[in-house]
Design a protein around this motif. Sequence first.
Motif, PDB file in Angstrom:
ATOM      1  N   LEU A  94      19.359  -3.773   0.517  1.00  0.00           N
ATOM      2  CA  LEU A  94      18.659  -3.482  -0.736  1.00  0.00           C
ATOM      3  C   LEU A  94      17.684  -2.344  -0.545  1.00  0.00           C
ATOM      4  CD1 LEU A  94      18.181  -4.611  -3.662  1.00  0.00           C
ATOM      5  CD2 LEU A  94      16.260  -5.852  -2.687  1.00  0.00           C
ATOM      6  N   GLY A  95      16.918  -2.438   0.566  1.00  0.00           N
ATOM      7  CA  GLY A  95      15.934  -1.400   0.851  1.00  0.00           C
ATOM      8  C   GLY A  95      16.592  -0.039   0.979  1.00  0.00           C
ATOM      9  N   VAL A 134      10.251 -10.169   1.257  1.00  0.00           N
ATOM     10  CA  VAL A 134       9.228  -9.562   2.111  1.00  0.00           C
ATOM     11  C   VAL A 134       9.836  -8.454   2.974  1.00  0.00           C
ATOM     12  CG1 VAL A 134       7.691  -9.969   4.067  1.00  0.00           C
ATOM     13  CG2 VAL A 134       7.726 -11.566   2.156  1.00  0.00           C
ATOM     14  N   VAL A 135      11.001  -8.744   3.583  1.00  0.00           N
ATOM     15  CA  VAL A 135      11.636  -7.735   4.432  1.00  0.00           C
ATOM     16  C   VAL A 135      12.006  -6.510   3.606  1.00  0.00           C
ATOM     17  CG1 VAL A 135      13.603  -7.218   5.921  1.00  0.00           C
ATOM     18  CG2 VAL A 135      12.460  -9.416   6.094  1.00  0.00           C
ATOM     19  N   ALA A 136      12.523  -6.750   2.408  1.00  0.00           N
ATOM     20  CA  ALA A 136      12.883  -5.627   1.542  1.00  0.00           C
ATOM     21  C   ALA A 136      11.666  -4.744   1.288  1.00  0.00           C
ATOM     22  CB  ALA A 136      13.444  -6.141   0.225  1.00  0.00           C
ATOM     23  N   VAL A 188      11.445  -0.780   2.390  1.00  0.00           N
ATOM     24  CA  VAL A 188      11.306   0.245   1.358  1.00  0.00           C
ATOM     25  C   VAL A 188       9.936   0.919   1.460  1.00  0.00           C
ATOM     26  CG1 VAL A 188      11.269   0.689  -1.109  1.00  0.00           C
ATOM     27  CG2 VAL A 188      12.894  -0.942  -0.169  1.00  0.00           C
ATOM     28  N   GLY A 189       8.908   0.110   1.638  1.00  0.00           N
ATOM     29  CA  GLY A 189       7.550   0.652   1.692  1.00  0.00           C
ATOM     30  C   GLY A 189       7.379   1.617   2.847  1.00  0.00           C
ATOM     31  N   SER A 208       0.806  -1.226   0.000  1.00  0.00           N
ATOM     32  CA  SER A 208       0.000   0.000   0.000  1.00  0.00           C
ATOM     33  C   SER A 208       0.842   1.280   0.000  1.00  0.00           C
ATOM     34  CB  SER A 208      -1.018  -0.009   1.142  1.00  0.00           C
ATOM     35  OG  SER A 208      -0.396   0.197   2.364  1.00  0.00           O
ATOM     36  N   PRO A 209       2.029   1.336   0.669  1.00  0.00           N
ATOM     37  CA  PRO A 209       2.788   2.595   0.602  1.00  0.00           C
ATOM     38  C   PRO A 209       3.133   2.983  -0.832  1.00  0.00           C
ATOM     39  CG  PRO A 209       3.711   1.169   2.281  1.00  0.00           C
ATOM     40  CD  PRO A 209       2.695   0.363   1.541  1.00  0.00           C
TER      41      PRO A 209
END
Lengths: 505, 324
Positions: free
Chosen positions: B16-17, A398-400, A404-405, A47-48
């Motif tokens: 990565l994030g 998933v963690v990424a 990021v989100g 959603s983000p």
Amino acid sequence: MIEDLLVAATVVFNWQTLAAISAGTIVGLMIGAIPGLSATMGMALLSPFTFFVGPLVGIPFLIGLFKGGTFGGSISAILIGTPGTAANAATLLDGYEMRKKGKAGVAMMGALNASLVGDVFGTVALIFGAPALALIAIQFGPHEFFALVLFSLTMVCYVSGRSLAKGVMAASLGVFFALIGTDPIGGTPRLSFGLRELQGGLNVIALVTGLFGITEVLIQMESYGRRRKLATSVIAVELAGVGTQLRSISKHLWTIVRSSLVGTFIGALPGIGSETSPWVAYGLAKRASKTPERFGKGTLAGVVAPEAANNAVCAAAMIPMLVFGIPGDIVTAILMSALIAQGLQPGPYLIAEHRDVIFGLFMSVLFATVALYIFGRLTMRWWIRVLTIPRPLLYSVVVAFCVVGTYSVKSSSFDLAVMFVFGVIGYVMRKLDIAIAPLLLSFVLAKILEESLRRGLVQSDGSLLAFFERPITAGILTLTALLLLTFAVLTWRRYRSGRIERSQD
Amino acid sequence: MKPLSNVLGLLAAIGLGGLISTASAQDGYPDRPISVAACYPAGGGVDRNLRMVERVAAKYLGQSLLPQYRTGGSGTVAMQYIKDAEPNGYELAICDNGGAIIAPIAQGLDLDADDFTPIVQVSFVPWIMTTRASSPYDSVDAFIEAAKASESPIAIEISDIATSDHYGWLLLLKEAGLSPDKFKWNPHGGGGPKMRAIIAGEGDFLFDDAGEISGYVDNGTLRPLAVASSSRLPQFPDVPTMRELGYDVIAGSSVAMYAPPGLSDDKVEALQAAMREIKQDPALLKAFELTLQDPDTFIVDEFEAMWRKDWSNAAELLKAALGG
């Protein structure tokens, strides 16, 4: 009304919106099909990213994801006996038995067809129900809102876990976390410990990704080494032909319709939804059946009933969210925060002032129904393979997405810290068998709960009596009290008979 | 070995994030949507003006405005938020003079003119004293007489305590020689919820602007009694000004946008340059016409001076209104 829909159809019928719905549906199917990844988590994670595109691209994407995920969960329920999402737990009873008999294809197509019918029922209820309800929503002042939120929270406390006490505990925690920030009446900071980041309150997106993303990853990391490898022998599945499908639909038509109605009704009630309705529909189908003894041994009726019901919930659950701004479950709570991030505050004003967007949403819900059927049918074979993706790879991704989100919303590293903290809180709660849903929902609803109670009290000079003098408020509060009483009696009886666990388990 | 590889995967994902999010570092301002904290809930004048600007802003800013609702505390929640926000140009607030000046003073908050960077006054609209068409009061005098004679307090619906409409009422009551204690003030948290209560028949009196009431006046729900401006409004030529009736009351809502303190001059200029163009936009002018707002009250360049003057006068005005 019809005119509004036609206008909306032309607005929604552009490649971006259609692509968003299709992409959402496909991602949803994939996420749903993977055990441990639920539609809720998918929506929380993605959603983000919808905040940066227009409302009629981002929201339809999420709606597609919701529907796809709800159906996708039945694939793993049927094939490996592990429901992809909690909404599909009832499906596995007969679905997995059917697969053992070599009828997985029939079960999967039956689930898809039933989902389609459930979808249509829920969507029709949404399109006609929401604008009609919005007309009476003008009567809803602070007193009524307080009663309605209390009702929803009571429901969610009871249905989302095994213990009412634990549900209440989780909901209270949610209210506590929502108190952090600024006093909505006086305007002064509270519980912020002088931290500037806390004065605006905790970011709901950080909370959601933490509780549903990080928590799940922690749980999976812990259990990975101990779990047996997934059976890869499931890949050879023969899907049912058109003739077989039509025959099975007509045979179970009444079951599908009844389950769709059940799903629509339960979905439209604030506080309960996709996790409850499949069980109710399954129970009703069994009771109405001439051959109840075949349930649990691989009858198609036991697959279509829960699947029609859980998909009917998808659209119907948007009714209380759009009309009153009161989300019925986590998924609609996430949808609501996505709408708010787009500057669209759900509530009576939304339908009156943003008719174009609302009817655009209705049309995308309809299109998502079609998309689910098309893509569900076309891509079913892929998801069977998805079941064999290595877990470490999957959960790293998933963690990424979580990181990021959450970061992308406000570019705030404080939010990332909040996310990880809530990941740990969620993990501890899961370990203690405390449901997470009441925490998140009460966090979202607490602001309305507090503000409506305090404003209501100001308007009635501090008298609680006013809450019982207004007919709608008195009605909802009485209903809430009766529900609590019923829950208490049921819990007591279960305790007495020595069955602490719920009969469904 | 398994747990180790799990942890490595996790670390890789976080790395990565971080990489992706820092890659989007900014060059030209603005390069991403600007969020605007509205100080009252959906519905009402602040929300309406925000929408009107938001609809055309992307054309001139190159980025869209994202309305966010940070409501509560009579509008001060959003103002406190923006005061403490990062002055990076991506956080703005929109509020009226009630939430931005009157309520902070009334609540004794540690705020003043220097705690914000004023960007633009979007509009100023005078208050119109309005009642439901079904109520027995057909003039301001009838209301004043009834209030004087009444034993029990008369209820008045206001946006919130110490908002600009509440302030307008206080000025009127002072002129009429009535104590505010003779009334029951019902705060609703914003202009939208306040209007809802009137339409639902829960209250009789409110101050609101022409744009908010005109639809309800046309369909016979509401009746305007007097305008708190220096001259009659063109759209309600039969409604007297309060001055004509002998009450020297000029009051209204000044909706404006603010940035956090310390926003760099070039970013202020970028925002104000866009606002100057937005002011000329045909779509915005049309929206002003439809909502009965005066486009001359859309003020960019002189706004900072007005803002400082309002602050230096505010304490005195508020004291006068409260009669203390």
